[in-house]
Design a protein around this motif. Structure first.
Motif, PDB file in Angstrom:
ATOM      1  N   ILE A 121       0.780  -1.232   0.033  1.00  0.00           N
ATOM      2  CA  ILE A 121       0.118   0.121   0.040  1.00  0.00           C
ATOM      3  C   ILE A 121       0.921   1.273   0.091  1.00  0.00           C
ATOM      4  O   ILE A 121       0.727   2.096  -0.871  1.00  0.00           O
ATOM      5  CB  ILE A 121      -1.179  -0.141   1.157  1.00  0.00           C
ATOM      6  CG1 ILE A 121      -1.920  -1.098   1.089  1.00  0.00           C
ATOM      7  CG2 ILE A 121      -1.600   1.304   1.392  1.00  0.00           C
ATOM      8  CD1 ILE A 121      -2.795  -1.326   2.299  1.00  0.00           C
ATOM      9  N   ALA A 122       1.962   1.240   0.641  1.00  0.00           N
ATOM     10  CA  ALA A 122       2.728   2.452   0.934  1.00  0.00           C
ATOM     11  C   ALA A 122       3.594   2.677  -0.344  1.00  0.00           C
ATOM     12  O   ALA A 122       3.757   3.772  -0.692  1.00  0.00           O
ATOM     13  CB  ALA A 122       3.708   2.433   2.197  1.00  0.00           C
ATOM     14  N   LEU A 125       1.108   3.627  -3.413  1.00  0.00           N
ATOM     15  CA  LEU A 125       0.774   5.169  -3.365  1.00  0.00           C
ATOM     16  C   LEU A 125       1.956   6.175  -3.500  1.00  0.00           C
ATOM     17  O   LEU A 125       1.706   7.099  -3.898  1.00  0.00           O
ATOM     18  CB  LEU A 125      -0.079   5.425  -2.108  1.00  0.00           C
ATOM     19  CG  LEU A 125      -1.292   4.533  -1.779  1.00  0.00           C
ATOM     20  CD1 LEU A 125      -2.031   4.882  -0.662  1.00  0.00           C
ATOM     21  CD2 LEU A 125      -2.243   5.197  -3.026  1.00  0.00           C
ATOM     22  N   VAL A 177      -4.339   2.064   7.039  1.00  0.00           N
ATOM     23  CA  VAL A 177      -4.629   3.461   6.644  1.00  0.00           C
ATOM     24  C   VAL A 177      -3.457   4.444   7.370  1.00  0.00           C
ATOM     25  O   VAL A 177      -3.074   5.263   6.381  1.00  0.00           O
ATOM     26  CB  VAL A 177      -5.859   3.979   7.741  1.00  0.00           C
ATOM     27  CG1 VAL A 177      -6.125   5.548   7.440  1.00  0.00           C
ATOM     28  CG2 VAL A 177      -7.204   3.187   7.368  1.00  0.00           C
ATOM     29  N   TYR A 179      -0.263   3.313   6.936  1.00  0.00           N
ATOM     30  CA  TYR A 179       0.414   2.984   5.909  1.00  0.00           C
ATOM     31  C   TYR A 179      -0.173   3.693   4.660  1.00  0.00           C
ATOM     32  O   TYR A 179       1.206   4.372   3.758  1.00  0.00           O
ATOM     33  CB  TYR A 179       0.498   1.389   5.653  1.00  0.00           C
ATOM     34  CG  TYR A 179       1.331   0.409   6.297  1.00  0.00           C
ATOM     35  CD1 TYR A 179       2.815   0.574   6.307  1.00  0.00           C
ATOM     36  CD2 TYR A 179       0.783  -0.249   7.122  1.00  0.00           C
ATOM     37  CE1 TYR A 179       3.579  -0.185   6.920  1.00  0.00           C
ATOM     38  CE2 TYR A 179       1.622  -1.185   8.163  1.00  0.00           C
ATOM     39  CZ  TYR A 179       2.822  -1.061   7.940  1.00  0.00           C
ATOM     40  OH  TYR A 179       3.849  -1.735   8.763  1.00  0.00           O
ATOM     41  N   ALA A 180      -1.173   3.721   4.296  1.00  0.00           N
ATOM     42  CA  ALA A 180      -1.544   4.555   3.114  1.00  0.00           C
ATOM     43  C   ALA A 180      -1.042   6.233   3.426  1.00  0.00           C
ATOM     44  O   ALA A 180      -0.926   6.643   2.227  1.00  0.00           O
ATOM     45  CB  ALA A 180      -3.155   4.601   3.052  1.00  0.00           C
ATOM     46  N   SER A 181      -1.226   6.623   4.454  1.00  0.00           N
ATOM     47  CA  SER A 181      -0.914   7.971   4.843  1.00  0.00           C
ATOM     48  C   SER A 181       0.508   8.340   4.549  1.00  0.00           C
ATOM     49  O   SER A 181       1.114   9.315   4.010  1.00  0.00           O
ATOM     50  CB  SER A 181      -1.266   8.466   6.145  1.00  0.00           C
ATOM     51  OG  SER A 181      -0.518   7.660   7.216  1.00  0.00           O
ATOM     52  N   GLY A 183       2.335   6.511   2.469  1.00  0.00           N
ATOM     53  CA  GLY A 183       2.594   6.431   0.981  1.00  0.00           C
ATOM     54  C   GLY A 183       2.286   7.661   0.448  1.00  0.00           C
ATOM     55  O   GLY A 183       2.908   8.250  -0.523  1.00  0.00           O
ATOM     56  N   LEU A 184       0.957   8.342   0.705  1.00  0.00           N
ATOM     57  CA  LEU A 184       0.541   9.403   0.227  1.00  0.00           C
ATOM     58  C   LEU A 184       1.387  10.534   0.349  1.00  0.00           C
ATOM     59  O   LEU A 184       1.746  11.663  -0.412  1.00  0.00           O
ATOM     60  CB  LEU A 184      -0.751   9.916   0.586  1.00  0.00           C
ATOM     61  CG  LEU A 184      -1.995   8.832   0.101  1.00  0.00           C
ATOM     62  CD1 LEU A 184      -3.253   9.219   0.708  1.00  0.00           C
ATOM     63  CD2 LEU A 184      -1.934   9.010  -1.435  1.00  0.00           C
TER      64      LEU A 184
END
Length: 510
Positions: A121-122, A125, A177, A179-181, A183-184
């Motif tokens: 995910i990271a 993104l 979530v 990890y997603a932050s 990556g973003l």
């Protein structure tokens, strides 16, 4: 006497007045000195970003070992040991439950799969956001982007604190979530590239390599110093939650420093036109894919053997980068499974290995290369050589060391053999800078930006693909045979070593 006293009376205030003027002049001089010193301090300088970048990396170095153990503890609590203790919610001893899961094959497999999902995910993104943030840094400045990069880890750490405090109420999948932050926000790739861009704004080409090496040294320092600090913190009560609370405060402080303390480099002495001409590598409005395709087109201008050299060197660099990103948590989980290592032991082990790699980089490797240059007789004309003396041999020796080290780790059944084999792997630390040096020797200076874009795109792929391969292998085989991951690594690196033997070092074949 009266006249004398009149003269004394007349002279006295004059002396006082003169003394006051002198004191005022001294105060004004000191004030001007302090003011000029403060103005100099507030000027944008590479020292600013190197110091702050080092602090940023040390935070991640401190969190490296707690990250693994916090995730593992939550997996143990929510999926294994905690399932039979529902009578007293939110009072679990996560550290105690963690001890029960070190030897659990199912828990180890769950940890590997969860880490794989988070890294994918990271990574995906991050591959999307990094070029966008890089382009924005050219428009809005470096400071806002650096502050934005710190927001992602801050969100992740806040989620981790909440899950650690209420492990029975908040599912650990909320960490995805986080990890997603990360990556973003671009995370490591963006903070490094933006820091390099900050330095590029301020200094000319010939001084950049030395300053970029300081950023690389900051990474090594963080990898060595961070685990020592975390090893001490892990001995305290409720250590995991407190460490992540401290990380939240640290990243909040960094955001404020980025926004209100760090001078902006885009308003430096270079105007926009001069900057655009002198730093073509900062044209980050193009995506990695566009730069990659442009680099492929430029490769057609080279001879066949140059193309082969670049492809082989770039392929080796891609896999080594992916292994560095994806292997670290597994290299800690494996001895925890095999030898029941505690978090403090993992911290000091990590610090020792990274300290050895720093020693190899700054002392042992330069001494060996200097001796090789004295011993080896140059058999081809130096101007026709694509490599400095001994560089290709050093690459191949580093790959051989990694093969030996990973085979030793796979066969290790005692902590001593595991540690010795890990030190052998760490002895190959010069491999990455050697590959970069050799790749840049194959391209002219005006195409160095295309080469960096080419490597960035390969790194973005490696950051997703290689960790996924490693974690999938570990999770599927941990219950069958404990060390196929390291045997697989040995086979892959052996293939890279064989491929490196087809690299040609001389332009005589043109």
């Amino acid at each position: 006497m009266d006249h004398g006293s009149d003269e004394e009376g007349e002279d006295y205030p004059l002396l006082i007045e003169q003394r006051c003027y002198q004191e005022d002049d001294q105060r004004d001089g000191k004030s001007r000195t302090l003011q000029s010193y403060w103005v100099r301090v507030r000027q944008p300088s590479p020292s600013w970003i190197i110091i702050i970048y080092t602090c940023y990396q040390i935070i991640f170095g401190i969190l490296a070992v707690p990250e693994l153990n916090a995730t593992f503890a939550l997996i143990c609590h929510q999926r294994h040991t905690g399932q039979t203790q529902k009578d007293a919610p939110n009072t679990r001893d996560l550290a105690g439950e963690l001890q029960q899961c070190f030897a659990s094959e199912d828990a180890q497999a769950d940890l590997s799969r969860f880490t794989m999902y988070g890294q994918m995910i990271a990574g995906l993104l991050g591959a999307i956001s990094s070029p966008i943030l890089g382009s924005l840094s050219d428009r809005v400045g470096r400071k806002p982007i650096l502050a934005c990069v710190a927001i992602g880890p801050l969100i992740y750490e806040a989620i981790m604190v909440s899950v650690l405090r209420y492990p029975d109420s908040i599912n650990m999948h909320w960490l995805l979530v986080g990890y997603a932050s990360q990556g973003l926000s671009g995370s490591l790739i963006t903070v490094t590239s933006t820091s390099q861009a900050y330095i590029t704004d301020l200094v000319r080409l010939r001084a950049r390599a030395r300053l970029f090496s300081y950023l690389q040294a900051a990474l090594s320092l963080a990898a060595s110093l961070g685990p020592v600090i975390s090893g001490l913190l892990l001995t305290l009560p409720n250590s995991l939650e407190n460490i992540y609370k401290s990380a939240v405060y640290a990243h909040l402080s960094l955001i404020l420093i980025f926004l209100f303390v760090l001078p902006e480099s885009r308003s430096s002495h270079l105007d926009n036109a001069e900057r655009d001409e002198s730093t073509p590598e900062q044209n980050t409005s193009e995506t990695y894919l566009q730069i990659f395709l442009q680099s492929l087109r430029s490769l057609k201008e080279y001879s066949t053997f140059l193309q082969r050299n670049i492809v082989i060197l770039a392929g080796i660099d891609m896999f080594i980068f992916g292994i560095l990103i994806g292997l670290f948590p597994l290299q800690l989980a494996y001895p925890a499974y095999l030898f029941k290592w505690q978090p403090t032991t993992q911290s000091f082990f990590t610090s020792m290995v990274n300290s050895w790699s720093i020693l190899v980089l700054v002392l042992i490797f330069p001494m060996i290369m200097a001796r090789v240059r004295r011993w080896k007789k140059i058999t081809i004309t130096p101007s026709l050589s694509l490599f400095n003396v001994g560089e290709l041999g050093a690459i191949q020796a580093s790959l051989a060391l990694q093969i030996i080290g990973y085979v030793g780790i796979a066969l290790a059944r005692s902590p001593g053999v595991f540690i010795f084999s890990s030190f052998i792997v760490a002895s190959a630390a010069p491999l990455t800078p050697l590959l970069t040096s050799c790749l840049t020797a194959h391209t002219p200076d005006h195409q160095s930006g295309q080469l960096l874009g080419f490597l960035s795109f390969l790194h973005a792929i490696a950051r997703v693909g290689v960790p996924a391969l490693l974690n999938a292998t570990y999770s599927m085989t941990i219950g069958i045979y404990p060390a196929p991951l390291f045997l697989l690594l040995s086979i892959i690196i052996a293939g890279l070593l064989i491929a490196s033997m087809s690299i040609r070092t001389s332009t005589n074949t043109l």
